[in-house]
Design an enzyme around this catalytic site. Structure first.
Site, short mmCIF file in Angstrom:
data_model
loop_
_atom_site.label_atom_id
_atom_site.label_comp_id
_atom_site.label_asym_id
_atom_site.label_seq_id
_atom_site.Cartn_x
_atom_site.Cartn_y
_atom_site.Cartn_z
CB SER A 1 -2.25 11.24 17.31
OG SER A 1 -2.95 11.42 16.09
N GLY A 2 -0.65 8.19 15.98
CA GLY A 2 -0.91 6.76 15.78
C GLY A 2 -0.35 6.01 16.98
CB ALA B 1 4.73 5.69 16.78
CB ALA C 1 -3.00 -1.82 11.40
CD GLN C 2 -8.05 -4.88 6.77
OE1 GLN C 2 -7.76 -5.96 6.28
NE2 GLN C 2 -8.83 -4.01 6.18
N GLY D 1 -2.60 -7.45 12.42
CA GLY D 1 -2.32 -7.54 13.83
C GLY D 1 -0.91 -7.20 14.23
CD GLU E 1 -0.67 -10.99 9.11
OE1 GLU E 1 -1.77 -10.46 9.22
OE2 GLU E 1 0.39 -10.37 9.33
CG ASP F 1 3.74 15.49 7.51
OD1 ASP F 1 3.77 15.36 6.27
OD2 ASP F 1 2.70 15.77 8.13
CG HIS G 1 -0.98 -5.38 1.73
ND1 HIS G 1 -1.83 -6.31 1.19
CD2 HIS G 1 -0.83 -5.70 3.04
CE1 HIS G 1 -2.21 -7.15 2.15
NE2 HIS G 1 -1.60 -6.80 3.28
NE ARG H 1 2.65 -7.79 3.55
CZ ARG H 1 2.21 -7.13 4.61
NH1 ARG H 1 2.59 -5.89 4.82
NH2 ARG H 1 1.41 -7.70 5.47
CG HIS I 1 0.79 -1.95 3.49
ND1 HIS I 1 -0.48 -1.58 3.89
CD2 HIS I 1 1.23 -2.85 4.42
CE1 HIS I 1 -0.79 -2.22 5.02
NE2 HIS I 1 0.23 -2.98 5.36
NE ARG J 1 5.66 -3.59 7.50
CZ ARG J 1 4.43 -3.99 7.73
NH1 ARG J 1 4.09 -4.47 8.91
NH2 ARG J 1 3.50 -3.92 6.79
CG LEU K 1 0.62 -2.55 14.59
CD1 LEU K 1 -0.71 -3.27 14.78
CD2 LEU K 1 0.39 -1.05 14.65
C1 SIN Z 1 -2.38 -7.00 6.82
O1 SIN Z 1 -3.33 -7.13 7.58
O2 SIN Z 1 -2.22 -7.65 5.81
C2 SIN Z 1 -1.38 -5.93 7.13
C3 SIN Z 1 -0.45 -6.43 8.12
C4 SIN Z 1 0.81 -5.64 8.01
O3 SIN Z 1 0.97 -4.85 7.08
O4 SIN Z 1 1.67 -5.85 8.84
#
Ligand code: SIN
Length: 519
Positions: free
Chosen positions: A14-15, A17, A47-48, A50, A114, A209, A230, A276, A337, A372, A378
């Site tokens: 239930s995220g 997806a 998730a922060q 975006g 980012e 799962d 992360h 990253r 992450h 990624r 998202l």
């Molecule tokens: C973050 O806010 O650093 C995470 C973003 C992500 O993992 O895509």
């Protein structure tokens, strides 16, 4: 097929997806969403940063394509990436239509930068609460719809009929009762497996799962050696790791070691905004050099007004723990992450088992490759969820169930018949084992040790699955085992997979490792 327990669509998870797929599928048939916790508990919620989309004035799908391919370390599927960037605008429009309140600036959607994005292209909501806004918006819409929701229910087995999906076995974790549901289409959207690691930004439900359900049903599982760490999670004694968004560095935050020296310029020309995996490994190198378990993120160069409005969530979380980030440095260290690998799908979310689909972090669409690009997940979820529903609409009117063509060079997990361990399986033992042996820096010896222990633990756990915690542990052990064996097999370093004994990339390894269960 019909009956009380028959659904056109069963969606597990239930995220974003699960819920986004449910909202699209509800007009195509009846839908059941099964989730093992509360409807809102998932990785999306945390998730922060975006959602990336090439909607800026100086951006284009082509630029977004190039950045995604560059991040993927030679293993992204260009066709899937092309779909991602070309269908991004439609996804964003749909989220806005559903009510996601993206932040705006001067009447236009605000975009931030980012790491490894050449231009600002990250949409956000509530400053740094993008995932929480998406989750609450989608869950409200799903609750308002005719979708049937079963919370605190765990999917335990995919039921097959002649090799096709026909249903799902489900354990009600509150009563202990087991029930079977039939379906035409089963969509796995259970998120990732960050709980494999001692330090993680993931929700407690992220236990692999979907990968394990699909693997036991005979589906192909791919790219499992690639797990993203992360670079910056809060590292405070007694406080669970809390994500400090990459967007903080995007807005000008600077990394310093415990001696107060800025160091990222020594490692990469893009410094704090290097890819990253490079930032995470550079932090580990600095921690080792200075004998510390952390470095610092300094945002005191930014105005307090910017910090509190752009990162209200991070600001107040740190303040609750006695840290005013407008004045003091933020102690940070890398944390597990995002799972780049997963259940192998084609460009329509179909797996190698007819009737079985995978979405979001559970799926490996081929977009992310070995690494990624931030905030692409998202987006990937929404783009491919739409394709899943489109495909199932077509399949409903035909009897042809399509599946992926079988991959070349499929491998099975080595039997390791003599595997033994002098410790018994536990979540904390597993998390330390994975962190130390199949973590940011790896070697043949460390991974082999992990693979042997995990095989021994799998044997011990096989017969004793009864409640949520025993299933969680079992699923993590199997996921960890696939990950360790994949990482051991890949004798090179690429993207998020770094081996001290093979520090370079090798052209011979520009290929995927695909596992399928031997029956
Ligand atoms: C973050 O806010 O650093 C995470 C973003 C992500 O993992 O895509």
């Amino acid at each position: 097929m019909s009956g009380k327990n028959f659904y056109d669509y069963i969606i597990v998870g239930s995220g974003i997806a699960g819920l986004f797929t449910a909202l699209l599928a509800k007009d195509a048939g009846n839908v059941l969403v099964i989730t093992k916790s509360d409807l809102n508990e998932c990785n999306t919620r945390y998730a922060q940063g975006g959602i990336a989309a090439p909607i800026g004035r100086h951006d284009s799908p082509e630029l977004h394509f190039q950045d995604t391919i560059a991040a993927g370390g030679g293993l992204s599927n260009p066709e899937a990436v092309r779909i991602l960037v070309n269908e991004a605008t439609e996804s964003v429009a749909q989220l806005i239509q559903l009510g996601v309140p993206f932040d705006t600036l001067d009447g236009e959607i605000a975009l931030t930068k980012e790491a490894a994005h050449t231009v600002p292209r990250i949409l956000h909501a509530g400053g740094d609460a993008t995932g929480a806004h998406i989750e609450t918006t989608l869950s409200r819409q799903v609750r308002l719809s005719r979708t049937k929701i079963l919370e605190y229910c765990l999917a335990t087995k995919i039921i097959l009929n002649d090799g096709n999906v026909s249903g799902l076995e489900v354990l009600d974790t509150r009563t202990g009762s087991v029930e079977e549901f039939e379906c035409r289409f089963l969509i796995l959207a259970t998120g990732g497996a960050g709980r494999l690691y001692k330090y993680t930004t993931n929700s407690e439900v992220a236990t692999g799962d979907g990968v394990v359900l699909a693997y036991h049903a005979g589906a192909e599982v791919v790219d499992m050696e690639f797990f993203q760490f992360h670079p910056t999670a809060l590292r405070l004694p007694g406080v669970l790791p809390f994500l400090i968004s990459e967007a903080v560095r995007g807005e000008g935050g600077i990394l310093k070691n415990v001696e107060g020296s800025q160091f990222m310029t020594d490692y990469h020309p893009e410094a704090e905004l290097a890819p990253r995996d490079i930032v995470a490994r550079s932090i580990v190198a600095e921690m080792k050099k200075t004998g510390s378990d952390r470095v610092f993120l300094d945002v005191t160069c930014l105005s307090p007004q910017l910090i509190t409005t752009r990162f209200p969530n991070i600001y107040s979380f740190c303040l609750q723990h006695g840290l005013d980030i407008t004045k003091g440095l933020i102690p940070v260290a890398p944390a597990a992450h995002y799972m780049m690998g997963g259940v192998k799908t084609n460009n329509w979310g179909e797996t190698s088992v007819p009737g079985l689909f995978a979405a979001g972090e559970t799926a490996c669409t081929g977009v992310h490759g070995a690494n990624r690009l931030a905030s692409n997940s998202l987006l990937e979820t929404t783009v491919f969820a739409r394709r899943i529903v489109q495909k199932t609409r077509e399949l409903k009117h035909s009897n042809n169930s399509e599946t992926l063509p079988t991959s070349n060079n499929i491998v099975s997990l080595p039997l390791r018949e003599k595997a033994a361990s002098n410790s018994s399986p536990s979540i904390s033992g597993l998390q330390s084992l994975m962190w130390n042996n199949v973590g940011i820096l790896r070697s043949a010896q460390s991974m082999e040790e992990a693979a042997i222990t995990l095989t021994a633990w799998e044997k011990l756990l096989k017969g004793i699955k009864s409640d949520r915690s025993s299933y969680d542990l079992y699923n993590l052990v199997i996921t960890g085992r696939i990950m360790a064996e994949a990482a051991l097999r890949r004798q090179e370093s690429r993207g998020a997979h770094f081996r001290n004994d093979y520090p370079e990339s090798s052209q011979a390894w520009e290929r995927h490792i695909v596992f399928r269960k031997d029956f």
